[in-house]
Write an enzyme that holds these catalytic residues in place. Structure first.
Site, short mmCIF file in Angstrom:
data_model
loop_
_atom_site.label_atom_id
_atom_site.label_comp_id
_atom_site.label_asym_id
_atom_site.label_seq_id
_atom_site.Cartn_x
_atom_site.Cartn_y
_atom_site.Cartn_z
N ASN A 67 1.80 9.46 3.53
CA ASN A 67 1.20 9.25 2.22
C ASN A 67 0.11 10.26 1.89
O ASN A 67 0.00 10.73 0.75
CB ASN A 67 0.63 7.83 2.11
CG ASN A 67 1.72 6.79 1.93
OD1 ASN A 67 2.90 7.12 1.85
ND2 ASN A 67 1.34 5.53 1.88
N VAL A 111 0.85 -1.21 0.00
CA VAL A 111 0.00 0.00 0.00
C VAL A 111 0.88 1.24 0.00
O VAL A 111 0.62 2.21 -0.71
CB VAL A 111 -0.94 0.00 1.23
CG1 VAL A 111 -1.68 1.33 1.32
CG2 VAL A 111 -1.94 -1.14 1.13
N ASP A 132 -7.32 22.37 -41.35
CA ASP A 132 -8.19 22.75 -42.45
C ASP A 132 -7.85 24.19 -42.82
O ASP A 132 -7.39 24.97 -41.98
CB ASP A 132 -9.65 22.64 -42.00
CG ASP A 132 -10.62 22.94 -43.12
OD1 ASP A 132 -10.36 22.50 -44.25
OD2 ASP A 132 -11.63 23.62 -42.86
N ASP A 156 -14.98 17.69 -41.56
CA ASP A 156 -13.81 17.50 -40.72
C ASP A 156 -14.06 16.53 -39.56
O ASP A 156 -13.12 16.08 -38.91
CB ASP A 156 -13.35 18.84 -40.13
CG ASP A 156 -12.95 19.83 -41.20
OD1 ASP A 156 -12.22 19.43 -42.12
OD2 ASP A 156 -13.36 21.00 -41.12
N ASN A 183 8.12 7.39 -1.62
CA ASN A 183 7.64 6.05 -1.27
C ASN A 183 8.79 5.05 -1.18
O ASN A 183 8.80 4.17 -0.32
CB ASN A 183 6.61 5.56 -2.31
CG ASN A 183 5.28 6.28 -2.16
OD1 ASN A 183 5.12 7.15 -1.31
ND2 ASN A 183 4.32 5.92 -3.00
#
Length: 855
Positions: free
Chosen positions: A688, A279, A326, A598, A660
């Protein structure tokens, strides 16, 4: 049927469709409805809302987070589990609402069709719903009508149609009824046909319906819209990263579990510990950070006139290697403008201005704005700008009659009363006017035709104007009067490029992005605009046409698209093929456009960009992004924003994964080094969610680097961790862990108890991670050279997080909750000193890795 409708005579078409000039018999309509169905566009198979919602969870990262929820519940960390669940469902809801709107493009196509139309049935004209039309119906068309189906023209009177929405043609198309030779002609070249969804700009016609519903050109476009939506570069990269992360997490769990068994630890406790570490390894805040970064980027883009319809498109812009644009309404203003005017020195300019204003079939709306053929409205607008009014012109030259334009004569004449006699004003194609000029102009014709050729080579649409004085009103007004004319002048018109587009194209090239023009317009016009925009070099005089594309095999097209900058007279399907060929070459393609023609390529492109002002509803609903100001230059601003967001996502990845990793290394190696467990589950949870999460979210708002638009686009298959990120993650995580081990070892040698040791390591990791957030603000520039308050939110977050950390340590009622003890002066000084040393080492590591990786 052996031949196309446009190749057949009107008699053959009527016979093949079992109809007549008086229309179908009423009693045959029911059977034809059973055979052909309704004249409407079909919506593709739509997913149920439940299926759309469930589909949002079919992602590897979501599966990992789901496992994290289960693990968190198993180890008793319910708060962590609920936060992750919130993240999962929040992202699912965003994806659901976006996908649920995807089918609106086809529904908008249906709305564009004419709702009612006038048909001939059994010799009687009647008004019916357009959906009830069947092949063989004879439809009556007038100026202003939307064509209700595809059909062959039987009779016309000065008919012109606006087909830009379908073909990209920038001016009205003059129609005819005669058969046309040639196979596989594009719709824009089928001059004896009218197409569903286009508009009658001038004249009237009788048309026999040849195709309805999904068989029409508009229907073919609708069917192309049913293709799967492209995954964005970020989605592809995250998918690869998620798969890699699964193996990494499983490997960590397996190693820890095996090592614990080797040491003889209880299996249940060992299992829960391994899951807890898994985790901790998961960057559960990543989806939230990405969503917030994209949402904030989208909000900033709106202020710069770019509306994002799908959040992932924000980042996609930063990956673009090609912009296929275009021409009409995107690079140009979609408004014919008189650019050149020439007449002999001895001629009367006043008469020329009156001719521009009077020799036409222009109508005026309630505000006096000219309406009708784009070429004629350009001439009228120029005369009005010169101060002449319609009322004044008609007073001096009262109109009496006219000879409408037709495709054979290629001229239009209007008869006016003038003083004691009459005057015939004539305009038309240069060659057709030159052949009816009086003999006294014989020696000047070639000079005038040379002007025509020069202007035409520059992409201008050229017209000659002439006149003829008459003593008496003619008994009959016909083309025999168009003889022995006096020359009046020459006008040249063009749909001009938009301002600021030249600079935008220059910036694209500087940023390593190749702009390409793909248009349904004529090659000469397309090349002229391309050269004005510096899209092509002045010496480059070639464009690949739709006819050329038809001859190319797919493999040949993939090679050819690498060289071509201008495509002209291409069909919607060919636009789609060009985009696909570029994508097969590994390019990330942005496609801009405004018309229905288009829409398929807008959807196929990695990012479709529609025009907000002139764009059709279909284009807007299909596109990922809408330019609210119709300004090509806005795309460059959006690309800069996209690159900034991708950089910030990489900064977050570096930040959170290195943090981490530091936690994992500390927990894993501490027992091996003979140290007490340095972090408790509540400490990991706090780090965390707060120390990792809050600064990580603030990093999403980091401003763009100075060189953002001076570097080439990222290679299409580049990893999220390119540019030395993996060594940075490994070294940063290792430095954090070493700092924690040194601190805990010193604390242990000084006789501090385990709770105090844990509080010191907990505080050090929090402080170092906050320092790491300041370091990663730039991936290659020293933190000292970055203005401290460039990102005020990050600074505020760091200060707040430090304050919260001190509260956990020194507030008595929080100490039991977070398993902390108040640090004595010596302990906090030691913790702060080692924290600063770690941050300095991380900064030095950043600069060294950046230099080695060539940044």
């Amino acid at each position: 049927m052996a031949t196309a409708w446009y190749q057949q005579t009107t008699e053959q078409v009527l016979e093949n469709l079992g109809s007549s000039p008086k229309g179908l018999e009423k009693d045959s309509i029911a059977a034809l409805h059973d055979r052909y169905g309704l004249n409407q566009l079909e919506a593709g198979k739509q997913k149920s809302k439940l299926a759309i919602f469930i589909a949002q969870f079919k992602d590897v990262m979501i599966a990992i987070l789901g496992a994290a929820v289960l693990i968190s519940f198993l180890v008793g960390e319910h708060t962590d589990a609920y936060v992750i669940l919130g993240i999962i469902f929040g992202n699912a809801l965003i994806g659901y609402f976006q996908e649920n709107r995807a089918e609106q493009a086809i529904r908008k196509l249906q709305q564009m069709a004419a709702q009612h139309t006038v048909v001939m049935r059994s010799g009687t004209s009647m008004k019916i719903e357009a959906a009830q039309l069947v092949p063989g119906d004879v439809v009556l068309l007038e100026a202003g009508d939307i064509v209700p189906a595809d059909g062959r023209l039987l009779d016309i009177s000065a008919l012109k149609t606006e087909e830009a929405v379908l073909t990209g043609e920038s001016h009205s198309i003059e129609k005819q009824t005669a058969p046309i030779d040639g196979s596989d002609l594009l719709p824009g070249d089928q001059l004896n046909m009218a197409f569903k969804g286009t508009v009658v700009s001038n004249g009237s016609a009788k048309m026999i319906v040849t195709d309805t519903g999904m068989k029409t050109e508009m229907g073919k476009i609708a069917s192309m819209l049913e293709r799967d939506v492209q995954r964005t570069p970020l989605q592809r990269r995250l998918q690869r990263f998620s798969k890699q992360l699964v193996f990494i997490v499983l490997a960590i769990c397996a190693v820890i579990f095996a090592y614990g068994l080797y040491r003889g630890e209880p299996m249940l406790n060992l299992f829960l510990t391994a899951l807890s570490l898994a985790v901790a390894a998961l960057p559960e805040a990543l989806p939230a950070v990405i969503t917030i970064a994209l949402a904030n980027g989208a909000a900033r883009m709106v202020k710069q006139q770019a509306l994002i319809r799908r959040l992932p498109a924000v980042e996609t812009l930063g990956s673009v290697t090609y912009i296929c644009s275009d021409k009409t309404g995107t690079l140009t203003e979609n408004k014919m403008t008189l650019e050149e005017l020439w007449q002999p020195d001895d001629h009367d300019e006043s008469l020329l201005m009156h001719a521009l204003l009077l020799n036409n079939e222009v109508r005026y709306d309630e505000d006096g704005k000219p309406m009708g053929d784009s070429t004629e409205t350009a001439l009228v607008a120029h005369a009005l700008q010169k101060g002449l009014t319609v009322a004044e012109a008609e007073k001096e030259y009262p109109p009496i009659d006219k000879i409408p334009f037709d495709s054979e004569r290629m001229r239009m004449s209007t008869l006016h009363r003038h003083q004691d006699g009459y005057i015939l004003l004539v305009k038309g194609a240069p060659a057709k006017i030159a052949e009816v000029l009086s003999a006294r102009h014989q020696d000047k014709k070639q000079e005038w035709l040379d002007i025509n050729r020069k202007w035409a080579s520059e992409g201008l649409r050229v017209l000659f104007l002439a006149y003829k004085h008459l003593d008496n009103k003619p008994d009959k007004l016909d083309e025999t009067l168009e003889r022995e004319l006096d020359f009046l002048g020459i006008v040249g018109m063009i749909d001009p490029p938009r301002e600021a587009v030249i600079d935008a194209i220059r910036q694209c090239k500087t940023a390593g992005i190749k702009p390409v023009m793909i248009t349904g317009d004529q090659p000469l016009t397309a090349l002229a605009i391309a050269k004005r925009l510096h899209l092509t070099e002045a010496t480059d005089g070639s464009a690949l046409t739709g006819a050329d594309l038809q001859k190319l095999e797919p493999d040949e097209l993939r090679k050819k698209v690498k060289e071509i900058t201008v495509y002209a007279r291409v069909s919607p399907e060919q636009k789609l093929n060009i985009v696909q060929a570029l994508q097969q070459n590994g390019e990330f393609v942005a496609m801009t456009g405004d018309g229905v023609n288009d829409a398929p390529s807008l959807k196929q492109a990695d990012i479709g960009v529609a025009m907000g002002i002139t764009g059709s509803d279909v284009a807007k609903e299909t596109a990922h992004m809408i330019l609210l100001d119709d300004n090509f230059a806005t795309i460059v601003k959006a690309i800069r924003e996209g690159r900034r967001i991708y950089d910030n996502i990489r900064k977050f990845m570096l930040y959170v994964l290195s943090c981490n990793l530091g936690e994992l290394l500390v927990i894993f190696f501490a027992p091996i080094f003979g140290l007490a467990i340095p972090l408790l589950p509540i400490h990991i949870l706090w780090i965390n969610l707060v120390t990792d999460g809050l600064p990580g979210l603030a990093l999403a708002g980091e401003p763009a680097e100075k060189n953002t638009m001076e570097r080439p686009p990222r290679p299409p298959e580049e990893s999220l961790f390119a540019g030395g990120l993996i060594p940075r993650i490994a070294l940063t995580g290792t430095l954090m862990a070493l700092g924690a081990f040194v601190l805990q070892y010193i604390a242990m040698r000084r006789g501090y108890g385990i709770p105090l040791q844990q509080t010191m390591v907990f505080s050090l990791l929090s402080f170092v991670q906050l320092g790491n957030a300041l370091v990663v603000r730039s991936l290659d520039t020293s933190a000292i050279r970055i203005p401290l308050f460039r990102n005020p939110l990050l600074i505020a977050t760091v200060i707040t997080s430090i304050g919260l950390q001190l509260l956990l340590v020194y507030t008595p009622f929080l100490q039991p909750v977070f398993k902390t003890e108040a640090l004595p002066t010596e302990a906090i000084e030691l913790t702060a000193a080692i924290s600063v040393a770690c941050v300095v080492c991380i900064e030095v590591t950043k600069l060294v890795v950046a230099k080695i990786s060539g940044k």
